[in-house]
Scaffold this active site. Structure first.
Site, PDB file in Angstrom:
ATOM      1  N   GLY A  90      17.585  -9.059  -2.671  1.00 14.06           N
ATOM      2  CA  GLY A  90      18.279 -10.366  -1.990  1.00 14.06           C
ATOM      3  C   GLY A  90      18.596 -11.082  -3.090  1.00 14.06           C
ATOM      4  O   GLY A  90      19.737 -11.777  -2.812  1.00 14.06           O
TER       5      GLY A  90
ATOM      6  N   GLU B 242      21.268   4.532   1.286  1.00 12.76           N
ATOM      7  CA  GLU B 242      21.776   5.675   0.831  1.00 12.76           C
ATOM      8  C   GLU B 242      20.731   7.184   1.391  1.00 12.76           C
ATOM      9  O   GLU B 242      21.261   8.121   1.436  1.00 12.76           O
ATOM     10  CB  GLU B 242      21.969   5.861  -0.574  1.00 12.76           C
ATOM     11  CG  GLU B 242      20.530   5.736  -1.265  1.00 12.76           C
ATOM     12  CD  GLU B 242      20.722   5.209  -2.938  1.00 12.76           C
ATOM     13  OE1 GLU B 242      21.243   4.282  -2.991  1.00 12.76           O
ATOM     14  OE2 GLU B 242      19.925   5.871  -3.684  1.00 12.76           O
TER      15      GLU B 242
ATOM     16  N   CYS C 284       8.769  -5.121   7.329  1.00 17.76           N
ATOM     17  CA  CYS C 284       8.899  -6.291   6.541  1.00 17.76           C
ATOM     18  C   CYS C 284       7.835  -7.217   7.202  1.00 17.76           C
ATOM     19  O   CYS C 284       7.361  -8.065   6.333  1.00 17.76           O
ATOM     20  CB  CYS C 284      10.323  -6.849   6.875  1.00 17.76           C
ATOM     21  SG  CYS C 284      10.960  -7.140   8.501  1.00 17.76           S
TER      22      CYS C 284
ATOM     23  N   LYS D  58      26.954  -1.142   5.560  1.00 17.99           N
ATOM     24  CA  LYS D  58      26.285  -0.042   4.486  1.00 17.99           C
ATOM     25  C   LYS D  58      24.822   0.282   4.654  1.00 17.99           C
ATOM     26  O   LYS D  58      24.056  -0.614   4.456  1.00 17.99           O
ATOM     27  CB  LYS D  58      26.463  -0.616   3.100  1.00 17.99           C
ATOM     28  CG  LYS D  58      26.366   0.353   2.046  1.00 17.99           C
ATOM     29  CD  LYS D  58      25.948  -0.126   0.744  1.00 17.99           C
ATOM     30  CE  LYS D  58      24.344   0.009   0.693  1.00 17.99           C
ATOM     31  NZ  LYS D  58      23.647   1.370   0.721  1.00 17.99           N
TER      32      LYS D  58
ATOM     33  N   GLU E  31      17.380 -11.315   5.038  1.00 17.66           N
ATOM     34  CA  GLU E  31      16.180 -11.151   5.741  1.00 17.66           C
ATOM     35  C   GLU E  31      15.437 -10.122   4.658  1.00 17.66           C
ATOM     36  O   GLU E  31      15.558  -9.009   4.554  1.00 17.66           O
ATOM     37  CB  GLU E  31      16.247 -10.301   7.023  1.00 17.66           C
ATOM     38  CG  GLU E  31      15.185 -10.457   8.062  1.00 17.66           C
ATOM     39  CD  GLU E  31      14.139  -9.477   7.652  1.00 17.66           C
ATOM     40  OE1 GLU E  31      13.255  -9.625   7.069  1.00 17.66           O
ATOM     41  OE2 GLU E  31      14.144  -8.218   8.543  1.00 17.66           O
TER      42      GLU E  31
HETATM   43  P1  NDP Z   1      16.419  -2.400  -1.413  1.00 17.66           P
HETATM   44  O1  NDP Z   1      16.126  -3.864  -0.995  1.00 17.66           O
HETATM   45  O2  NDP Z   1      16.857  -2.250  -2.567  1.00 17.66           O
HETATM   46  O3  NDP Z   1      17.578  -1.867  -0.398  1.00 17.66           O
HETATM   47  C1  NDP Z   1      17.850  -2.214   0.862  1.00 17.66           C
HETATM   48  C2  NDP Z   1      19.377  -2.047   0.748  1.00 17.66           C
HETATM   49  O4  NDP Z   1      20.104  -2.815  -0.055  1.00 17.66           O
HETATM   50  C3  NDP Z   1      20.100  -0.597   0.865  1.00 17.66           C
HETATM   51  O5  NDP Z   1      20.948  -0.588   1.572  1.00 17.66           O
HETATM   52  C4  NDP Z   1      20.319  -0.595  -0.631  1.00 17.66           C
HETATM   53  O6  NDP Z   1      21.094   0.451  -0.908  1.00 17.66           O
HETATM   54  C5  NDP Z   1      20.788  -1.852  -0.641  1.00 17.66           C
HETATM   55  N1  NDP Z   1      21.108  -2.363  -2.115  1.00 17.66           N
HETATM   56  C6  NDP Z   1      20.173  -2.185  -3.158  1.00 17.66           C
HETATM   57  N2  NDP Z   1      20.418  -2.515  -4.461  1.00 17.66           N
HETATM   58  C7  NDP Z   1      21.531  -3.346  -3.883  1.00 17.66           C
HETATM   59  C8  NDP Z   1      22.512  -4.538  -4.881  1.00 17.66           C
HETATM   60  N3  NDP Z   1      22.424  -4.620  -6.021  1.00 17.66           N
HETATM   61  N4  NDP Z   1      23.519  -4.976  -4.287  1.00 17.66           N
HETATM   62  C9  NDP Z   1      23.732  -4.698  -2.787  1.00 17.66           C
HETATM   63  N5  NDP Z   1      22.992  -3.885  -2.122  1.00 17.66           N
HETATM   64  C10 NDP Z   1      21.934  -3.152  -2.731  1.00 17.66           C
HETATM   65  O7  NDP Z   1      15.171  -1.762  -0.952  1.00 17.66           O
HETATM   66  P2  NDP Z   1      14.415  -0.449  -1.877  1.00 17.66           P
HETATM   67  O8  NDP Z   1      14.725   0.568  -1.028  1.00 17.66           O
HETATM   68  O9  NDP Z   1      14.669  -0.484  -3.058  1.00 17.66           O
HETATM   69  O10 NDP Z   1      12.898  -1.050  -1.493  1.00 17.66           O
HETATM   70  C11 NDP Z   1      12.396  -1.796  -2.490  1.00 17.66           C
HETATM   71  C12 NDP Z   1      11.394  -2.609  -1.906  1.00 17.66           C
HETATM   72  O11 NDP Z   1      12.082  -3.789  -0.719  1.00 17.66           O
HETATM   73  C13 NDP Z   1      10.363  -1.900  -1.032  1.00 17.66           C
HETATM   74  O12 NDP Z   1       9.238  -1.566  -1.614  1.00 17.66           O
HETATM   75  C14 NDP Z   1       9.899  -3.045  -0.141  1.00 17.66           C
HETATM   76  O13 NDP Z   1       8.858  -4.014  -0.644  1.00 17.66           O
HETATM   77  C15 NDP Z   1      11.220  -3.780   0.190  1.00 17.66           C
HETATM   78  N6  NDP Z   1      12.009  -3.553   1.358  1.00 17.66           N
HETATM   79  C16 NDP Z   1      11.966  -4.367   2.324  1.00 17.66           C
HETATM   80  C17 NDP Z   1      12.740  -4.162   3.378  1.00 17.66           C
HETATM   81  C18 NDP Z   1      12.702  -5.132   4.767  1.00 17.66           C
HETATM   82  O14 NDP Z   1      12.737  -4.856   5.785  1.00 17.66           O
HETATM   83  N7  NDP Z   1      12.394  -6.504   4.345  1.00 17.66           N
HETATM   84  C19 NDP Z   1      13.327  -3.080   3.851  1.00 17.66           C
HETATM   85  C20 NDP Z   1      13.443  -2.154   2.774  1.00 17.66           C
HETATM   86  C21 NDP Z   1      12.792  -2.283   1.562  1.00 17.66           C
HETATM   87  P3  NDP Z   1      20.604   1.900  -1.277  1.00 17.66           P
HETATM   88  O15 NDP Z   1      19.470   2.107  -0.413  1.00 17.66           O
HETATM   89  O16 NDP Z   1      21.509   2.782  -0.799  1.00 17.66           O
HETATM   90  O17 NDP Z   1      20.532   1.950  -2.755  1.00 17.66           O
END
Ligand code: NDP
Length: 509
Positions: A251, A196, A302, A193, A268
């Site tokens: 997470g 989005e 990250c 997945k 991660e």
């Molecule tokens: P998220 O952690 O929410 O998104 C990462 C993935 O998880 C996307 O595919 C998202 O789907 C999915 N996701 C979101 N909510 C759920 C849920 N409840 N259950 C299962 N999957 C879910 O990142 P954000 O885009 O909201 O960013 C928020 C913060 O996370 C950033 O500001 C940053 O600090 C951190 N981040 C860290 C990353 C890393 O590499 N460690 C990468 C991205 C963000 P969808 O986007 O389709 O909603």
């Protein structure tokens, strides 16, 4: 500004399966629309224009994929295939990625915004990841143990089953490779997945997977939002493992959702990684990697070196050079060959980063440079934030403790080695960290004291498919990449063989 090298949007999307202008997801061996016909417009982060329209998957779509995957694993041929056959397919996929190098990198730039030179690097890295795990698939994975006679005990590794893989928007294709390659090498079936916001390169990957002829439902790509599709994957009792990369808060939600069937979970997550610079470091190298550590991919990494922890005596000289160099970074459209730093992935995330910059000022830190949007027409349309540095910070400030995930560097100072280590470890995170010094013994002492899973001495950011990736503390659980990443997609089975086939005689006859 140089002329843009952006190919036509329609040319870029031509490789994707579409119906009525909507890019389709890959479920149960076919490219499909959403069960309710829902769609989502993707926005080019550099221009604010619609870059593509994609199917917006539903819970029903996720369920359909899960059932197809379950059937493929339980009764399909994949988990019984010989590792050599799986390796062959993974090598072919790596070659296909190379063949589509230009399409994939341009599509990634269109979708995520990052400069082409970065997306080209990501595509090469993704191909190499598939190649690494293709090689690893056929290498020995078992162990034998000398146990008391007449037994012989050995251990084999077997696939876990159906793996839900939820990936973020900052390295869309590469994160897909990190998840799919080890899982497939080990004989699992996968439901990927993408975020989005950035699903396009995963959809092109799906067409390559179909072309190569992977058995049906070994890989499916489901689109839709995290709270709907991601959450359903995490909750489903038919899914055996979830592998997630993203924010720490998400997470935590995924770990909670996974408890129903106690599925295996690899996380991660985020970081607030320390980059410790001692006064005896090679100055130009330290400056260069401080910039690369925080501004690569606009800080949306990250493992970004978001806290520069510098020895007091070097502070003024180091900060003034970093500020001077940060001011020269060319911010712009990822398709402009002169661009060194691209936009923030979305307007919503740009506003989140800006809120942190406002908070930093409110908390009393000194804004040494940046802090605003890119001036001019491009800056109005796209989500650009100029490279930003905060000095005069305190350890308890939120801009020092929380992950901003943007081009914002906070500077902290230390007097001696012990204080450097204490400051470096003073957050809830433990993903990465670096130390710059010409004293090799000191470098090793400090690195060994860092509570972090990925560390560097006199460099920042290099990442290798061969070496484990993951964090201490609230930066995650488990490891990806290398043999560790492969192991995380296997169950361990103990097999005991009686070499003297005779009754034990424990109970009387
Ligand atoms: P998220 O952690 O929410 O998104 C990462 C993935 O998880 C996307 O595919 C998202 O789907 C999915 N996701 C979101 N909510 C759920 C849920 N409840 N259950 C299962 N999957 C879910 O990142 P954000 O885009 O909201 O960013 C928020 C913060 O996370 C950033 O500001 C940053 O600090 C951190 N981040 C860290 C990353 C890393 O590499 N460690 C990468 C991205 C963000 P969808 O986007 O389709 O909603």
């Amino acid at each position: 500004m140089a002329t843009t090298i952006a190919p036509k949007r329609d040319d870029l999307l031509r490789g994707l399966r579409q119906s009525g202008g909507v890019c389709l997801m890959f479920i149960d061996g076919a490219f499909s629309a959403a069960s309710d016909g829902g769609t989502r417009k993707l926005i080019n982060p550099s221009s604010g224009e619609v870059s593509a329209v994609v199917a917006e998957g539903t819970k029903e779509d996720a369920e359909r994929a899960i059932r197809a995957a379950r059937q493929a694993f339980d009764s399909g041929p994949w988990s019984d295939t010989h590792a050599q056959d799986r390796a062959k397919l993974l090598f072919k996929l790596a070659d296909k990625i190379d063949e589509h190098f230009t399409d994939l990198s341009r599509l990634e730039t269109l979708n995520n915004g990052k400069p082409v030179r970065e997306t080209e690097y990501d595509v090469t890295d993704a191909a190499n990841c598939f190649r690494y795990y293709a090689g690893l698939a056929t290498k020995p994975h078992g162990e034998t143990f000398d146990v008391p006679a007449p037994s012989q005990t050995f251990v084999v590794r077997e696939p876990i089953g159906v793996c839900g893989q939820i990936i973020p928007w900052n390295y869309p294709l590469l994160m897909g490779a990190w998840k799919l390659a080890p899982a497939l090498a080990a004989g699992n079936v996968c439901i990927l997945k993408p975020s989005e916001l950035t699903p396009l390169t995963a959809l092109l990957l799906a067409t390559l997977i179909e072309e190569i002829g992977f058995p049906k439902n070994v890989v499916q790509i489901v689109l839709g939002t995290g709270p709907v599709v991601g959450q359903h994957l995490a909750q489903s009792p038919l899914v055996d493992k979830i592998a997630f990369t993203g924010g720490t808060k998400t997470g935590r939600a995924i770990m909670l959702a996974s408890t129903g069937n106690l599925k295996k979970v690899t996380l991660e997550l985020g970081g607030k990684s320390p980059n410790v610079v001692f006064a005896d470091a090679d100055f130009d190298t330290a400056v260069d990697y401080a910039l690369f550590g925080i501004y690569a991919n606009s800080g949306q990494v990250c493992s970004a070196g978001s806290r520069l922890i510098v020895e007091e005596s070097l502070h003024d000289k180091l900060v003034s050079k970093i500020v001077e160099r940060a001011g020269k970074i060319r911010v712009g459209d990822g398709f402009d060959p002169e661009t060194e730093m691209g936009p923030i992935v979305s307007r919503a995330h740009q506003e989140k980063v800006e809120a942190y910059i406002a908070l930093g000022k409110q908390e009393g830190a000194t804004l040494a440079c940046g802090g605003g949007r890119l001036p001019g027409e491009l800056g109005e349309k796209g989500n650009f934030i100029m490279p930003t540095v905060f000095t005069n910070t305190r350890r308890d400030m939120r801009i020092v403790q929380e992950e901003i995930f943007g081009p914002v560097l906070v500077v902290q100072t230390f007097k001696d080695e012990a204080e450097a280590i204490a400051i470096a470890n003073d957050t809830i995170y433990g993903l990465a960290g670096a130390v710059f010094t010409n004293d090799i013994a000191k470098a090793h002492r400090v690195i060994r004291k860092l509570r972090a899973g990925i560390t560097w001495i006199n460099t920042y950011h290099p990442t290798y498919n061969e070496a484990p990736w993951g964090g201490y503390k609230q930066s995650g659980s488990g490891r990806e990449l290398g043999t560790y990443g492969y192991d995380s997609y296997t169950e361990v089975k103990q097999i005991n063989v009686n070499l003297d086939v005779a009754p034990s005689g424990w109970f009387s006859d």
